[in-house]
Each structure stands twice: as structure tokens, then as C-alpha cells.
Design a protein around this motif. Structure first.
Motif, short mmCIF file in Angstrom:
data_model
loop_
_atom_site.label_atom_id
_atom_site.label_comp_id
_atom_site.label_asym_id
_atom_site.label_seq_id
_atom_site.Cartn_x
_atom_site.Cartn_y
_atom_site.Cartn_z
N LEU A 220 2.48 -6.43 -3.20
CA LEU A 220 3.72 -6.28 -2.47
C LEU A 220 4.77 -5.68 -3.39
N GLY A 221 5.56 -4.82 -2.87
CA GLY A 221 6.62 -4.21 -3.65
C GLY A 221 7.31 -3.13 -2.86
N ARG A 222 8.30 -2.55 -3.46
CA ARG A 222 9.04 -1.48 -2.80
C ARG A 222 8.44 -0.13 -3.16
N GLN A 223 8.50 0.76 -2.22
CA GLN A 223 8.09 2.11 -2.51
C GLN A 223 9.26 2.83 -3.16
N ARG A 224 8.95 3.81 -3.98
CA ARG A 224 10.01 4.56 -4.64
C ARG A 224 10.87 5.27 -3.59
N GLY A 225 12.16 5.25 -3.85
CA GLY A 225 13.07 5.92 -2.96
C GLY A 225 13.57 5.05 -1.82
N THR A 226 13.16 3.79 -1.76
CA THR A 226 13.67 2.89 -0.73
C THR A 226 14.60 1.87 -1.38
N HIS A 227 15.43 1.26 -0.60
CA HIS A 227 16.39 0.31 -1.15
C HIS A 227 15.98 -1.08 -0.82
#
Length: 100
Positions: free
Chosen positions: A93-100
């Protein structure tokens, strides 16, 4: 329960005289109603692994007989559960690059 016991005591001597092929045909006729393909489709729609367990149980009973087939299905499902326990799926789980 009492009625079933009385029926068994009264009919047991009569059933004992019947040939095994006759008894087997009675069991087969009543067992056919237990096989329900739509239920297998519902299981497949919910969880593929449980569908594999159901197919293994069905094949085991058909090929090996009732008791050995059920035993084979139990062993298969325990082995599968053990595999899932010792090698669970890992999700990152984690954020994708370019998302806030």
C-alpha cells in the motif's frame, strides 16, 4: 428420532433381504439431487480457491468412494490452507507518484 428408530427396527430385517444392487440404486437416485451445478457456479463467482476445493471433493467422492473421497478433500483443503498461511499474498500500500 423415536419414529426413525422404530422405522429402522421394523424395516431392518426387510432391507437386509434386498440385493445390494437395489440398495445402491436407491442411494444413487437420492444422491443425484445433491449435485447442483448452479451452486458450483456461485462458489466460483465468490472465491476461486473454494471452487477448487469443491471440485476436488466432488472428484474424490466420485473416483475414490464416499469416505476416501471426503478424506482426500479434507487433506487437499488442509494442505491448501497451510500453503495460504505460510505464503500469504502480500499487498503493498502506498501513494503513487504525483498524487497527494
Amino acid at each position: 428420532a423415536a419414529m426413525a428408530l422404530i422405522t429402522m427396527l421394523v424395516l431392518a430385517p426387510l432391507i437386509e433381504l434386498m440385493p445390494e444392487a437395489t440398495l445402491a440404486s436407491v442411494v444413487i437416485v437420492y444422491s443425484i439431487g445433491l449435485i447442483k451445478p448452479p451452486e458450483f457456479r456461485r462458489i466460483l463467482a465468490v472465491r476461486r480457491l473454494e471452487f477448487c476445493w469443491a471440485c476436488a471433493a466432488f472428484a474424490g467422492v466420485v473416483l475414490l468412494g464416499t469416505l476416501r473421497g471426503i478424506l482426500a478433500a479434507i487433506v487437499f483443503s488442509l494442505a491448501s490452507m497451510g500453503h495460504q498461511t505460510f505464503d500469504p499474498p502480500v499487498y503493498v500500500l502506498g501513494r503513487q507518484r504525483g498524487t497527494h
